[in-house]
Design a protein around this motif. Structure first.
Motif, mmCIF file in Angstrom:
data_model
loop_
_atom_site.group_PDB
_atom_site.id
_atom_site.type_symbol
_atom_site.label_atom_id
_atom_site.label_comp_id
_atom_site.label_asym_id
_atom_site.label_seq_id
_atom_site.Cartn_x
_atom_site.Cartn_y
_atom_site.Cartn_z
ATOM 1 N N SER A 68 5.624 -6.972 1.752
ATOM 2 C CA SER A 68 4.100 -6.509 2.010
ATOM 3 C C SER A 68 4.115 -5.467 3.251
ATOM 4 O O SER A 68 4.763 -6.162 4.234
ATOM 5 C CB SER A 68 3.041 -7.640 2.236
ATOM 6 O OG SER A 68 3.081 -8.597 1.068
ATOM 7 N N ASN A 69 3.378 -4.506 3.109
ATOM 8 C CA ASN A 69 2.817 -3.842 4.414
ATOM 9 C C ASN A 69 1.545 -3.757 4.554
ATOM 10 O O ASN A 69 0.910 -3.188 5.393
ATOM 11 C CB ASN A 69 3.508 -2.359 4.107
ATOM 12 C CG ASN A 69 2.828 -1.564 3.045
ATOM 13 O OD1 ASN A 69 2.057 -2.222 2.301
ATOM 14 N ND2 ASN A 69 3.462 -0.345 2.749
ATOM 15 N N ALA A 70 0.702 -4.595 3.677
ATOM 16 C CA ALA A 70 -0.856 -4.844 3.556
ATOM 17 C C ALA A 70 -1.266 -5.824 3.429
ATOM 18 O O ALA A 70 -0.594 -6.800 2.611
ATOM 19 C CB ALA A 70 -1.317 -3.271 3.029
ATOM 20 N N LEU A 71 -2.544 -6.113 3.790
ATOM 21 C CA LEU A 71 -3.381 -7.168 3.024
ATOM 22 C C LEU A 71 -4.457 -6.823 2.564
ATOM 23 O O LEU A 71 -5.349 -6.024 3.051
ATOM 24 C CB LEU A 71 -3.732 -8.196 4.159
ATOM 25 C CG LEU A 71 -2.567 -9.122 4.945
ATOM 26 C CD1 LEU A 71 -3.285 -9.751 6.128
ATOM 27 C CD2 LEU A 71 -1.889 -9.873 3.989
ATOM 28 N N VAL A 72 -4.781 -7.168 1.142
ATOM 29 C CA VAL A 72 -6.113 -6.916 0.461
ATOM 30 C C VAL A 72 -6.997 -7.945 0.930
ATOM 31 O O VAL A 72 -6.886 -9.020 0.940
ATOM 32 C CB VAL A 72 -5.969 -6.845 -0.891
ATOM 33 C CG1 VAL A 72 -7.251 -6.617 -1.656
ATOM 34 C CG2 VAL A 72 -4.918 -5.567 -1.358
ATOM 35 N N TYR A 110 0.974 -1.106 0.096
ATOM 36 C CA TYR A 110 -0.075 0.012 0.037
ATOM 37 C C TYR A 110 0.957 1.297 -0.107
ATOM 38 O O TYR A 110 1.998 1.310 0.670
ATOM 39 C CB TYR A 110 -0.974 0.250 1.208
ATOM 40 C CG TYR A 110 -1.713 1.473 1.357
ATOM 41 C CD1 TYR A 110 -2.764 1.564 0.632
ATOM 42 C CD2 TYR A 110 -1.283 2.236 2.419
ATOM 43 C CE1 TYR A 110 -3.302 2.994 0.844
ATOM 44 C CE2 TYR A 110 -1.630 3.461 2.349
ATOM 45 C CZ TYR A 110 -2.670 3.951 1.782
ATOM 46 O OH TYR A 110 -3.485 5.167 1.947
ATOM 47 N N ASN A 111 0.500 2.306 -0.794
ATOM 48 C CA ASN A 111 1.263 3.445 -0.728
ATOM 49 C C ASN A 111 0.447 4.525 -1.316
ATOM 50 O O ASN A 111 -0.133 4.509 -2.395
ATOM 51 C CB ASN A 111 2.521 3.543 -1.858
ATOM 52 C CG ASN A 111 3.251 4.734 -1.743
ATOM 53 O OD1 ASN A 111 3.468 5.092 -0.815
ATOM 54 N ND2 ASN A 111 3.621 5.113 -2.771
ATOM 55 N N ASN A 112 -0.028 5.488 -0.265
ATOM 56 C CA ASN A 112 -0.508 6.878 -0.919
ATOM 57 C C ASN A 112 -1.966 6.665 -1.565
ATOM 58 O O ASN A 112 -2.101 7.045 -2.527
ATOM 59 C CB ASN A 112 0.348 7.659 -1.610
ATOM 60 C CG ASN A 112 -0.071 9.216 -1.934
ATOM 61 O OD1 ASN A 112 -0.790 9.745 -0.924
ATOM 62 N ND2 ASN A 112 0.132 9.715 -2.786
#
Length: 392
Positions: free
Chosen positions: A366-370, A344-346
């Motif tokens: 990763s820095n996120a999970l969809v 995820y970014n901005n």
């Protein structure tokens, strides 16, 4: 098999705050929560204090003053000023009792022992009053306050060296599997390096939980039952990875049943992480996570994280969820809701390759999970998606 929302609610309602207290030195109390109000033993500041470099004045009716002395930070002497007299003073220095204002040095012209200020100022100007932050005997920090670096600095400035805090849970991390060996050993055929315990230990460290023990069990029923009985008796939380499915050599579920562990739920309609167990035995909670590393970590962030926050009596239990525009196309197979490794970014999110539950390579990026709900079967570029932000 239950839904994700049902599983989350069961974790929330089953987990109770620990409310166990311990005393920590202030310097080692970071990220703990105060279990008692902290009262200040002193006024802060403990004296009238200069807010800047300049001149402390005993105010008179004109702009000219006679300079008689100097007071710097740490000085203990008390010059006596008559009306129309001043002392040179520096930030943090004690203000003489007979001074009633400070003019910053940029607004003063000096010549020998004479100074002229630009304009009249009001009494107590640029003076930090005694006890401005907190009075002696007043509440410095309230019960339940998280001890951040700033809070620790504040308490230390008051001379406080120890505080009562809520104890964090003791946690056992248990891995199972004959195929697992420790990193650094020669890798013989049929073996793999065990990573789940180190991965989860560091996920816990990242959340400031440090009371952790590591345990490894071979695929043996009696050994599994014995080890689980031991860690359940000695910890507030037990996290097991592997051995919870229904294979011939999966002994975790059978052992928990034999130990009269209460099953809260087993199997969640999700991908990855379907064979997830959550239960309790007396005061100890247990999560049995899938053995596949990416599935184990996804379940940790979705469920174990919530339990840890509830144990610490926090209001925000779940990781932050936001909406973001997808930069990727993705087609879901089957009807299970799915957690996808992503960056995820901005306001935008990229779904990564390598979504297999055994793959950590893309999880490492990763820095996120969809999150893809049950009734959504594909994501197109530009679609607005649900995103869970992972701890950094």
């Amino acid at each position: 098999m239950i839904s994700i929302n049902e599983a989350i609610q069961l974790v929330k309602t089953t987990t109770q705050p620990l409310f166990k207290e311990t005393v920590k030195s202030v310097e080692k109390s970071g990220s703990y929560y105060l279990s008692k109000d902290v009262f200040s033993p002193i006024h802060m500041p403990p004296f009238r204090q200069s807010a800047m470099d300049g001149y402390a004045l005993n105010l008179n009716d004109n702009l000219s003053y006679t300079l008689i002395d100097e007071v710097k930070a740490g000085d203990a002497h008390q010059p006596v000023l008559k009306p129309g007299e001043a002392v040179r003073i520096f930030t943090g220095a004690p203000v003489p009792d007979t001074a009633n204002a400070i003019m910053m040095q940029e607004k003063v012209k000096s010549s020998g022992d004479k100074i002229v200020i630009e304009h009249n100022i009001s009494e107590e100007h640029n003076i930090r009053p005694l006890g401005e932050q907190v009075k002696e005997g007043g509440i410095a920090l309230k019960k339940g306050t998280k001890l951040t670096p700033a809070a620790i600095g504040y308490l230390t400035s008051l001379g406080i060296t120890a505080v009562s805090v809520y104890k964090k849970p003791s946690i056992a991390l248990v891995t199972t599997g004959n195929e697992l060996i420790k990193a650094g050993q020669p890798l013989s055929y049929g073996k793999i390096y065990e990573s789940n315990s180190i991965m989860l230990q560091n996920a816990l460290y990242n959340l400031k939980f440090y009371d952790i023990t590591l345990h490894k069990i071979a695929d043996d029923y009696e050994k599994t039952k014995s080890k689980l009985q031991s860690v359940l008796n000695q910890n507030d939380l037990v996290i097991v990875t592997g051995g919870i499915s229904v294979g011939d050599y999966d002994f975790v579920g059978k052992s928990l049943l034999a130990l009269n562990t209460e099953e809260i739920f087993y199997k969640v309609k999700q991908k990855p992480g379907k064979p997830l167990f959550f239960g309790k035995k007396e005061g100890t909670l247990i999560f049995a996570l899938p053995g596949n590393p990416a599935a184990a970590l996804s379940c940790f962030y979705t469920y174990v994280y919530i339990s840890l926050q509830k144990m610490m009596n926090q209001e925000a239990l779940e990781l932050p969820r936001i909406k973001a525009k997808s930069l990727s196309n993705f087609k879901k197979k089957g009807d299970r809701p799915q957690f996808l490794k992503a960056i995820y970014n901005n306001g935008e999110v990229e779904i990564l390759e390598g979504q297999n539950s055994s793959m950590l390579q893309t999880f490492a990026l990763s820095n996120a999970l969809v999150y893809i709900a049950e009734d959504i079967f594909k994501i197109d570029k530009g679609d607005i998606t649900d995103v869970i932000l992972l701890p950094v």
